[in-house]
Design a protein around this motif. Structure first.
Motif, PDB file in Angstrom:
ATOM      1  N   ALA A   1      84.006  50.791  82.569  1.00  0.00           N
ATOM      2  CA  ALA A   1      83.874  51.212  81.175  1.00  0.00           C
ATOM      3  C   ALA A   1      83.917  49.991  80.249  1.00  0.00           C
ATOM      4  O   ALA A   1      83.109  49.864  79.317  1.00  0.00           O
ATOM      5  N   TYR A   2      84.843  49.087  80.519  1.00  0.00           N
ATOM      6  CA  TYR A   2      84.946  47.869  79.710  1.00  0.00           C
ATOM      7  C   TYR A   2      83.688  47.011  79.827  1.00  0.00           C
ATOM      8  O   TYR A   2      83.155  46.517  78.826  1.00  0.00           O
ATOM      9  N   MET A   3      83.215  46.814  81.041  1.00  0.00           N
ATOM     10  CA  MET A   3      82.043  45.952  81.229  1.00  0.00           C
ATOM     11  C   MET A   3      80.778  46.586  80.639  1.00  0.00           C
ATOM     12  O   MET A   3      79.910  45.886  80.123  1.00  0.00           O
ATOM     13  N   SER A   4      80.686  47.900  80.707  1.00  0.00           N
ATOM     14  CA  SER A   4      79.548  48.591  80.086  1.00  0.00           C
ATOM     15  C   SER A   4      79.599  48.412  78.573  1.00  0.00           C
ATOM     16  O   SER A   4      78.575  48.124  77.921  1.00  0.00           O
TER      17      SER A   4
ATOM     18  N   VAL B   1      77.579  45.985  73.593  1.00  0.00           N
ATOM     19  CA  VAL B   1      77.906  45.420  72.276  1.00  0.00           C
ATOM     20  C   VAL B   1      77.455  43.966  72.180  1.00  0.00           C
ATOM     21  O   VAL B   1      76.982  43.523  71.124  1.00  0.00           O
ATOM     22  N   SER B   2      77.550  43.206  73.265  1.00  0.00           N
ATOM     23  CA  SER B   2      77.066  41.825  73.217  1.00  0.00           C
ATOM     24  C   SER B   2      75.544  41.792  73.039  1.00  0.00           C
ATOM     25  O   SER B   2      75.007  40.929  72.319  1.00  0.00           O
ATOM     26  N   TYR B   3      74.837  42.729  73.655  1.00  0.00           N
ATOM     27  CA  TYR B   3      73.384  42.840  73.472  1.00  0.00           C
ATOM     28  C   TYR B   3      73.057  43.202  72.028  1.00  0.00           C
ATOM     29  O   TYR B   3      72.176  42.608  71.399  1.00  0.00           O
ATOM     30  N   TRP B   4      73.818  44.160  71.489  1.00  0.00           N
ATOM     31  CA  TRP B   4      73.622  44.595  70.098  1.00  0.00           C
ATOM     32  C   TRP B   4      73.872  43.450  69.125  1.00  0.00           C
ATOM     33  O   TRP B   4      73.103  43.246  68.178  1.00  0.00           O
ATOM     34  N   LEU B   5      74.911  42.670  69.356  1.00  0.00           N
ATOM     35  CA  LEU B   5      75.213  41.547  68.465  1.00  0.00           C
ATOM     36  C   LEU B   5      74.131  40.470  68.544  1.00  0.00           C
ATOM     37  O   LEU B   5      73.803  39.840  67.533  1.00  0.00           O
ATOM     38  N   ALA B   6      73.571  40.262  69.731  1.00  0.00           N
ATOM     39  CA  ALA B   6      72.489  39.288  69.872  1.00  0.00           C
ATOM     40  C   ALA B   6      71.279  39.709  69.053  1.00  0.00           C
ATOM     41  O   ALA B   6      70.602  38.877  68.430  1.00  0.00           O
ATOM     42  N   LEU B   7      71.000  41.017  69.020  1.00  0.00           N
ATOM     43  CA  LEU B   7      69.846  41.524  68.278  1.00  0.00           C
ATOM     44  C   LEU B   7      70.145  41.760  66.801  1.00  0.00           C
ATOM     45  O   LEU B   7      69.234  42.043  66.026  1.00  0.00           O
ATOM     46  N   SER B   8      71.403  41.652  66.404  1.00  0.00           N
ATOM     47  CA  SER B   8      71.798  41.911  65.019  1.00  0.00           C
ATOM     48  C   SER B   8      71.959  40.640  64.205  1.00  0.00           C
ATOM     49  O   SER B   8      71.898  40.677  62.969  1.00  0.00           O
ATOM     50  N   GLY B   9      72.190  39.524  64.860  1.00  0.00           N
ATOM     51  CA  GLY B   9      72.329  38.259  64.144  1.00  0.00           C
ATOM     52  C   GLY B   9      73.694  38.088  63.509  1.00  0.00           C
ATOM     53  O   GLY B   9      74.577  38.947  63.610  1.00  0.00           O
TER      54      GLY B   9
ATOM     55  N   ALA C   1      73.124  35.261  73.451  1.00  0.00           N
ATOM     56  CA  ALA C   1      72.324  35.615  74.623  1.00  0.00           C
ATOM     57  C   ALA C   1      73.094  35.334  75.909  1.00  0.00           C
ATOM     58  O   ALA C   1      73.089  36.139  76.846  1.00  0.00           O
ATOM     59  N   GLY C   2      73.784  34.190  75.946  1.00  0.00           N
ATOM     60  CA  GLY C   2      74.561  33.841  77.128  1.00  0.00           C
ATOM     61  C   GLY C   2      75.686  34.820  77.383  1.00  0.00           C
ATOM     62  O   GLY C   2      75.990  35.161  78.539  1.00  0.00           O
ATOM     63  N   ARG C   3      76.306  35.292  76.326  1.00  0.00           N
ATOM     64  CA  ARG C   3      77.398  36.262  76.470  1.00  0.00           C
ATOM     65  C   ARG C   3      76.873  37.565  77.063  1.00  0.00           C
ATOM     66  O   ARG C   3      77.511  38.160  77.942  1.00  0.00           O
ATOM     67  N   TYR C   4      75.723  38.007  76.588  1.00  0.00           N
ATOM     68  CA  TYR C   4      75.121  39.220  77.134  1.00  0.00           C
ATOM     69  C   TYR C   4      74.808  39.052  78.618  1.00  0.00           C
ATOM     70  O   TYR C   4      75.094  39.940  79.436  1.00  0.00           O
TER      71      TYR C   4
ATOM     72  N   GLY D   1      84.183  47.622  73.049  1.00  0.00           N
ATOM     73  CA  GLY D   1      83.209  46.543  73.215  1.00  0.00           C
ATOM     74  C   GLY D   1      83.325  45.495  72.125  1.00  0.00           C
ATOM     75  O   GLY D   1      83.220  44.281  72.383  1.00  0.00           O
ATOM     76  N   LEU D   2      83.568  45.927  70.896  1.00  0.00           N
ATOM     77  CA  LEU D   2      83.715  44.983  69.794  1.00  0.00           C
ATOM     78  C   LEU D   2      84.993  44.158  69.969  1.00  0.00           C
ATOM     79  O   LEU D   2      84.995  42.946  69.717  1.00  0.00           O
ATOM     80  N   ALA D   3      86.067  44.813  70.410  1.00  0.00           N
ATOM     81  CA  ALA D   3      87.320  44.077  70.652  1.00  0.00           C
ATOM     82  C   ALA D   3      87.139  43.059  71.778  1.00  0.00           C
ATOM     83  O   ALA D   3      87.758  41.986  71.756  1.00  0.00           O
TER      84      ALA D   3
END
Length: 289
Positions: free
Chosen positions: A222-225, A230-238, A179-182, A163-165
């Motif tokens: 698996a990739y999309m999950s 990870v995109s949701y996590w990054l949005a909430l992590s700043g 947010a848009g990426r998520y 997900g990070l990659a």
């Protein structure tokens, strides 16, 4: 007069050490032949140009273009991580046989190879050596450099690694806004799950085997999950969340602690209008859905 047993004992120790010196490399070569082939790339006949090794079949006229793409991928790593630390050697193959030799697979356009002693490689098919593929594989190597081979292989779930990659890989989603990426990854996830009907839980894709052992649809889901989570996590992590995650992991926190600790309460409040991440529903919520 009794013979001194020390020389005989020392001889036995020497024999054991000599056997281990032979057996350990031989075992590693049998289990991970791609590592040895990568380590010996300088003696393979590939042409070296800086940190890039070109198959003998690739014409020198193509070198400049390919090295330019590698440089652009390095810029993505530098921007995403706020500074690039890794320096993998790049191996560009011209045919499936070469690619299999260095990747131990005929699948995909690229792969990353890391070693416990710190050397790292990105292996590419010339035909698939585009910016997104190279940035994706370099992303794996950068994470390896920042937290170490042992932690990546023993503590980091594969869904997070992939997900990070994906955040450096714009083949599926190309939206710089968190947010848009998520939201775009959620759209992709909804498509591959048939509207949320065929879900892969994160713990079902936590190992390399679980992530990749399945048909094409399984791997894409698996990739999309992974990308959605990870995109949701990054949005909430700043903007500092990834750095905070790496620091806490290297300070001794578990993956779960460092991952949860990167999220910020104010950003959770700020993004409260985002659609909830279905991979984070409790079991009772999933049943009701």
């Amino acid at each position: 007069m009794k013979d001194n047993p020390v020389p005989a004992r020392a001889l036995r120790i020497i024999k054991v050490i000599a056997a281990l010196v032979f057996i350990i490399p031989a075992s590693l070569f049998f289990l991970y032949p791609q590592v040895f082939h990568c380590e010996l790339i300088a003696f393979s006949g590939f042409r070296e140009s800086g940190s890039v090794y070109f198959s003998p079949e690739i014409k020198p006229a193509s070198y400049k273009k390919l090295k330019r793409i590698v440089s652009l991928a390095e810029m993505r790593i530098d921007s995403f991580y706020t500074g690039k630390k890794s320096s993998p050697k790049i191996i560009i193959c011209s045919n499936p046989q070469q690619y299999q030799r260095y990747c131990s697979s005929t699948e995909g356009a690229g792969c990353s190879v890391g070693t416990p002693w710190g050397n790292s490689y990105v292996v590419l098919n010339e035909q698939g050596a585009n910016l997104d593929v190279i940035a994706h594989e370099m992303g794996h190597i950068e994470l390896l450099k920042r937290i170490g081979w042992w932690k990546v292989t023993s503590e980091i779930p594969q869904w997070f690694n992939e997900g990070l990659a994906l955040m450096l890989d714009r083949r599926f989603v190309n939206n710089p806004d968190p947010a848009g990426r998520y939201l775009e990854y959620m759209d992709e996830w909804m498509y591959y799950t048939g509207g949320g009907q065929q879900i892969l839980e994160l713990d079902q894709v936590a190992t390399i085997k679980d992530f990749f052992n399945g048909g094409q649809k399984h791997v894409m889901l698996a990739y999309m999950s992974a990308g959605m989570e990870v995109s949701y996590w990054l949005a909430l992590s700043g903007s500092k969340g990834l750095q905070r995650f790496v620091q806490n992991l290297n300070a001794g926190q578990s993956f779960e602690e460092a991952y949860a600790g990167a999220e910020q309460a104010r950003l959770k409040e700020y993004y409260r209008k985002l659609p909830s991440n279905p991979l984070r529903y409790s079991d009772s919520e999933k049943i009701s859905e």
